[in-house]
Design a protein around this motif. Structure first.
Motif, PDB file in Angstrom:
ATOM      1  N   ILE A 160       0.872  -1.174   0.000  1.00 42.96           N
ATOM      2  CA  ILE A 160       0.000   0.000   0.000  1.00 42.96           C
ATOM      3  C   ILE A 160       0.910   1.225   0.000  1.00 42.96           C
ATOM      4  CG2 ILE A 160      -1.780   1.274   1.235  1.00 42.96           C
ATOM      5  CD1 ILE A 160      -2.782  -1.311   2.402  1.00 42.96           C
ATOM      6  N   MET A 161       0.711   2.099  -0.972  1.00 46.90           N
ATOM      7  CA  MET A 161       1.602   3.237  -1.132  1.00 46.90           C
ATOM      8  C   MET A 161       0.832   4.440  -1.659  1.00 46.90           C
ATOM      9  SD  MET A 161       3.591   1.668  -4.465  1.00 46.90           S
ATOM     10  CE  MET A 161       4.993   2.727  -4.238  1.00 46.90           C
ATOM     11  N   ALA A 162       1.516   5.577  -1.734  1.00 47.79           N
ATOM     12  CA  ALA A 162       0.909   6.799  -2.254  1.00 47.79           C
ATOM     13  C   ALA A 162       0.842   6.730  -3.778  1.00 47.79           C
ATOM     14  CB  ALA A 162       1.720   8.009  -1.820  1.00 47.79           C
ATOM     15  N   PRO A 163      -0.211   7.272  -4.385  1.00 47.77           N
ATOM     16  CA  PRO A 163      -0.284   7.294  -5.854  1.00 47.77           C
ATOM     17  C   PRO A 163       0.942   7.937  -6.490  1.00 47.77           C
ATOM     18  CG  PRO A 163      -2.394   7.932  -4.906  1.00 47.77           C
ATOM     19  CD  PRO A 163      -1.425   7.849  -3.769  1.00 47.77           C
ATOM     20  N   ARG A 164       1.493   8.972  -5.856  1.00 46.17           N
ATOM     21  CA  ARG A 164       2.673   9.640  -6.387  1.00 46.17           C
ATOM     22  C   ARG A 164       3.824   8.675  -6.577  1.00 46.17           C
ATOM     23  NH1 ARG A 164       6.053  13.362  -2.358  1.00 46.17           N
ATOM     24  NH2 ARG A 164       6.678  11.264  -1.686  1.00 46.17           N
ATOM     25  N   ASP A 165       4.047   7.810  -5.593  1.00 42.48           N
ATOM     26  CA  ASP A 165       5.211   6.932  -5.627  1.00 42.48           C
ATOM     27  C   ASP A 165       5.031   5.779  -6.605  1.00 42.48           C
ATOM     28  OD1 ASP A 165       6.301   8.584  -3.676  1.00 42.48           O
ATOM     29  OD2 ASP A 165       5.404   7.417  -2.058  1.00 42.48           O
ATOM     30  N   LEU A 166       3.795   5.275  -6.730  1.00 38.32           N
ATOM     31  CA  LEU A 166       3.555   4.255  -7.749  1.00 38.32           C
ATOM     32  C   LEU A 166       3.759   4.841  -9.141  1.00 38.32           C
ATOM     33  CD1 LEU A 166       2.751   1.361  -8.376  1.00 38.32           C
ATOM     34  CD2 LEU A 166       0.362   2.085  -8.404  1.00 38.32           C
ATOM     35  N   GLY A 167       3.367   6.093  -9.325  1.00 36.06           N
ATOM     36  CA  GLY A 167       3.595   6.757 -10.610  1.00 36.06           C
ATOM     37  C   GLY A 167       5.072   6.881 -10.927  1.00 36.06           C
ATOM     38  N   MET A 198       3.777  -9.059  -6.215  1.00 34.53           N
ATOM     39  CA  MET A 198       3.133  -8.301  -5.143  1.00 34.53           C
ATOM     40  C   MET A 198       1.886  -7.580  -5.666  1.00 34.53           C
ATOM     41  SD  MET A 198       5.096  -5.484  -2.788  1.00 34.53           S
ATOM     42  CE  MET A 198       6.582  -6.493  -2.847  1.00 34.53           C
ATOM     43  N   ARG A 199       0.791  -7.594  -4.886  1.00 36.62           N
ATOM     44  CA  ARG A 199      -0.370  -6.791  -5.238  1.00 36.62           C
ATOM     45  C   ARG A 199      -0.138  -5.354  -4.771  1.00 36.62           C
ATOM     46  NH1 ARG A 199      -5.812  -9.031  -3.283  1.00 36.62           N
ATOM     47  NH2 ARG A 199      -4.725  -9.159  -1.299  1.00 36.62           N
ATOM     48  N   LYS A 200      -0.528  -4.407  -5.604  1.00 34.20           N
ATOM     49  CA  LYS A 200      -0.268  -3.002  -5.296  1.00 34.20           C
ATOM     50  C   LYS A 200      -1.573  -2.236  -5.153  1.00 34.20           C
ATOM     51  CE  LYS A 200       3.288  -4.531  -7.991  1.00 34.20           C
ATOM     52  NZ  LYS A 200       3.181  -5.746  -8.854  1.00 34.20           N
ATOM     53  N   PHE A 201      -1.616  -1.404  -4.106  1.00 24.73           N
ATOM     54  CA  PHE A 201      -2.785  -0.574  -3.848  1.00 24.73           C
ATOM     55  C   PHE A 201      -2.302   0.833  -3.502  1.00 24.73           C
ATOM     56  CE2 PHE A 201      -3.765  -4.923  -2.650  1.00 24.73           C
ATOM     57  CZ  PHE A 201      -4.934  -5.167  -3.359  1.00 24.73           C
ATOM     58  N   THR A 202      -3.067   1.823  -3.907  1.00 27.88           N
ATOM     59  CA  THR A 202      -2.718   3.202  -3.574  1.00 27.88           C
ATOM     60  C   THR A 202      -3.847   3.848  -2.791  1.00 27.88           C
ATOM     61  OG1 THR A 202      -3.638   4.105  -5.636  1.00 27.88           O
ATOM     62  CG2 THR A 202      -1.315   3.445  -5.653  1.00 27.88           C
ATOM     63  N   THR A 203      -3.473   4.775  -1.929  1.00 24.10           N
ATOM     64  CA  THR A 203      -4.448   5.555  -1.178  1.00 24.10           C
ATOM     65  C   THR A 203      -3.838   6.902  -0.828  1.00 24.10           C
ATOM     66  OG1 THR A 203      -5.732   5.725   0.869  1.00 24.10           O
ATOM     67  CG2 THR A 203      -3.718   4.440   0.977  1.00 24.10           C
ATOM     68  N   ASN A 204      -4.668   7.945  -0.896  1.00 29.09           N
ATOM     69  CA  ASN A 204      -4.213   9.267  -0.489  1.00 29.09           C
ATOM     70  C   ASN A 204      -4.123   9.412   1.019  1.00 29.09           C
ATOM     71  OD1 ASN A 204      -3.838  10.498  -3.061  1.00 29.09           O
ATOM     72  ND2 ASN A 204      -6.054  10.668  -3.289  1.00 29.09           N
ATOM     73  N   GLN A 205      -4.514   8.374   1.756  1.00 30.33           N
ATOM     74  CA  GLN A 205      -4.318   8.403   3.199  1.00 30.33           C
ATOM     75  C   GLN A 205      -2.837   8.294   3.557  1.00 30.33           C
ATOM     76  OE1 GLN A 205      -7.042   9.812   3.874  1.00 30.33           O
ATOM     77  NE2 GLN A 205      -7.509   8.645   5.706  1.00 30.33           N
TER      78      GLN A 205
END
Length: 324
Positions: free
Chosen positions: A205-212, A234-241
């Motif tokens: 689980i990471m920030a959208p910025r970093d996955l980009g 690995m499954r990847k998920f993003t959240t602005n939290q």
């Protein structure tokens, strides 16, 4: 079936008397009496709100599980040390070791919020109730994610993953560092494996910025940078939290990412979401009656348990590239 029910149709029905296409919701409300000038929404429809919230909560998407709580507190056993196994010769004594089992007490904490909606909107916009339903479930999902990852463990909120003892860390440096490759995530998988955790079925689980940033990485030939197998699996998920304005040394634009086996994270749910609707509620700024509004309150009680914190890794101090 509660998945066939709609809070939006019910809200429009109780406020306007128009129950068209809402026969099931009307049947549920026929068994409810008005109390205190409002309505307590029936549990099948209230439960739908938390179902929608679960579907939007990244921790649940990553594999976190739910434990029903029959009372305000629930004792949960968790293994804090695994037993040892030994080879032995024939007719020699067996060496035994202890399984160290600790106790964690889930304590239900209350999450509450609400919104105000004009009655004209409910009357004039057929989809207004559905929009409110989506907004409430999204708000609950965001806060469940924040508490599950960052909760401070004080009396008012659960203790989130980042504050659990034995959580492992990949430190990006005293002032943080940008992601120039996949090495921090590979190291996280290694750390989980060295803690006897699974190296398959992991999620990030990471920030959208970093996955980009990772998606745009290139090798020296200008080709997309090929990730290792551990990242691919690995499954990847993003959240602005996951905030991108954290402080790391001299950096004020840092973030972090969590890699782990999320089925070892549990959300204890004391009760399903409850929804109250009122035309008479008020606060210091005024009241629903005088403003021709309906006030909607949603709440649930929950706590968080991380059974094996060493099977999670916090990649701490991710900063954007200098040219970002």
């Amino acid at each position: 079936r509660r998945e066939d029910l709609s809070f939006g149709r019910l809200l429009r029905g109780v406020l306007t008397g128009d129950w068209k296409h809402a026969e099931a919701e009307r049947a549920l409300m026929s068994h409810r009496s008005m109390t205190g000038g409002g309505w307590l929404i029936p549990s099948p429809i209230s439960a739908r709100i938390i179902d929608l919230a679960r579907n939007k909560t990244r921790c649940f998407e990553a594999g976190a599980l739910t434990i029903p709580m029959e009372s305000a507190e629930l004792n949960i056993a968790r293994v804090t040390q695994d037993p040892n196994m030994y080879w032995r010769h024939e007719n020699t004594a067996v060496t035994f070791s202890d399984v160290v089992v600790g106790k964690y007490v889930l304590k239900a904490k209350t999450l509450m919020g609400g919104c105000k909606v004009s009655e004209e909107l409910i009357q004039d916009a057929p989809n207004a109730g559905d929009i409110v339903e989506q907004a409430l479930s999204s708000a609950l999902a965001l806060e469940l994610d924040r508490a599950g990852l960052y909760g401070d463990g004080a009396a008012a909120e659960p203790m989130g993953l980042v504050n659990w003892d034995d959580l492992q860390t990949v430190d990006m440096g005293s002032d943080g560092d940008s992601l120039s490759g996949y090495a921090p995530f590979s190291e996280a998988v290694q750390l989980i494996g060295e803690a006897n955790g699974p190296t398959e079925g992991l999620s990030c689980i990471m920030a959208p910025r970093d996955l980009g940033v990772l998606d745009r990485l290139h090798d020296g030939m200008g080709n997309p940078l090929q990730p290792p197998e551990s990242w691919k699996a690995m499954r990847k998920f993003t959240t602005n939290q996951i905030q991108t304005n954290q402080t790391k040394g001299l950096s004020s634009d840092a973030s972090n990412a969590f890699v782990g086996y999320f089925p070892e994270m549990f959300f204890g749910i004391r009760m399903e979401a409850t929804i109250d609707v009122s035309r008479d509620a008020s606060d210091s700024a005024g009241g629903a009656f005088s403003h021709y509004q309906v006030w909607i309150r949603a709440g649930l009680r929950a706590d968080v348990l991380v059974a094996r914190p060493s099977w999670f890794v916090n990649i701490d101090g991710i900063v954007p590239p200098a040219d970002a």
